[in-house]
Design an enzyme around this catalytic site. Structure first.
Site, short mmCIF file in Angstrom:
data_model
loop_
_atom_site.label_atom_id
_atom_site.label_comp_id
_atom_site.label_asym_id
_atom_site.label_seq_id
_atom_site.Cartn_x
_atom_site.Cartn_y
_atom_site.Cartn_z
N TYR A 57 2.93 4.77 0.68
CA TYR A 57 3.55 5.42 1.85
C TYR A 57 2.49 6.28 2.54
O TYR A 57 1.67 6.93 1.88
CB TYR A 57 4.70 6.30 1.41
N HIS B 253 11.56 -9.02 0.23
CA HIS B 253 11.16 -7.62 0.07
C HIS B 253 12.38 -6.72 0.30
O HIS B 253 13.27 -7.07 1.09
CB HIS B 253 10.06 -7.31 1.09
N PHE C 220 6.58 2.14 -4.49
CA PHE C 220 7.98 2.35 -4.06
C PHE C 220 8.53 3.74 -4.40
O PHE C 220 9.56 4.13 -3.86
CB PHE C 220 8.91 1.28 -4.64
N ASP D 3 0.85 -1.19 0.00
CA ASP D 3 0.00 0.00 0.00
C ASP D 3 0.88 1.24 0.00
O ASP D 3 2.09 1.15 0.20
CB ASP D 3 -1.02 0.00 1.14
#
Length: 220
Positions: A66, A186, A77, A64
């Site tokens: 920031y 990740h 990202f 989701d």
């Protein structure tokens, strides 16, 4: 409130007319009217605005947006220019530098990736300020599952970059004989510091695949 760009609406028109998406639309209207939410309304579908269906060659799946002020702008990202790089993005750039020798960039904005055909898709497209995961289970996951399934079914020779268990679960139904699927930990510090991110060489592998099938590389 929610309006898909025309380059995707033909593919997803049936989806956005379903009752769950209409419920999501009503929920989003209430949230943005009564709470500070990110990204700004006009950037909710920025990933689709900046990477058309026809141009999509690579899909990077985030979770989701920031949830801090000024960070989210609709691309997974990515952060706008002149915004400090979050830890996950720092590790993405470090791996890129190690893999392809590309110097660590000043800007954390990934719009130049999107313009070349990288769909920077978060599973959940919105969030309430300072409340990570606050818009989970409202309909976004179902919508983005459909996006991934449509891409995987309608196109050939895409590259799906699945970073972390959440993205890997979202991409578990992708036909590996039809597309290149690259998986790793990740880029968050928790995963990267356990040796699950660095050295995955996903950027060079992606470029080798794109050269083979599209006769071009991504200018990361």
């Amino acid at each position: 409130m929610l309006f898909l760009p025309s380059s995707w609406s033909f593919l997803l028109q049936e989806e956005i007319e379903k009752p769950y998406f209409q419920d999501l639309n009503r929920f989003m209207t209430e949230e943005y009217n009564h709470h500070l939410c990110f990204p700004p309304p006009e950037q909710i579908f920025a990933a689709f605005d900046q990477c058309s269906f026809d141009n999509t060659k690579v899909v990077i799946i985030g979770q989701d947006p920031y949830h801090g002020p000024g960070q989210a702008h609709g691309l997974s990202f990515s952060v706008p220019k002149n915004v400090s790089h979050p830890p996950s993005l720092q590790n993405i750039f470090k791996e890129l530098e190690s893999d392809l020798g590309i110097p660590y960039p000043q800007s954390g904005c990934l719009q130049h990736w999107a313009s070349q055909g990288v769909l920077l898709l978060n599973a959940i497209l919105t969030v309430r300020a300072h409340q990570a995961g606050s818009h989970q289970r409202k309909g976004w996951e179902k919508f983005t599952d459909t996006v991934i399934q449509k891409l995987a079914h309608e196109k050939h020779n895409l590259v799906f970059l699945l970073w972390g268990s959440y993205a890997q679960k979202k991409g578990q139904w992708i036909d590996r004989s039809r597309h290149l699927v690259l998986e790793s930990g990740h880029p968050s510090p928790l995963s990267a510091n356990r040796g699950l991110w660095f050295g995955n060489r996903h950027f060079s592998q992606t470029n080798a695949f794109l050269c083979k099938h599209y006769n071009q590389e991504m200018k990361w």
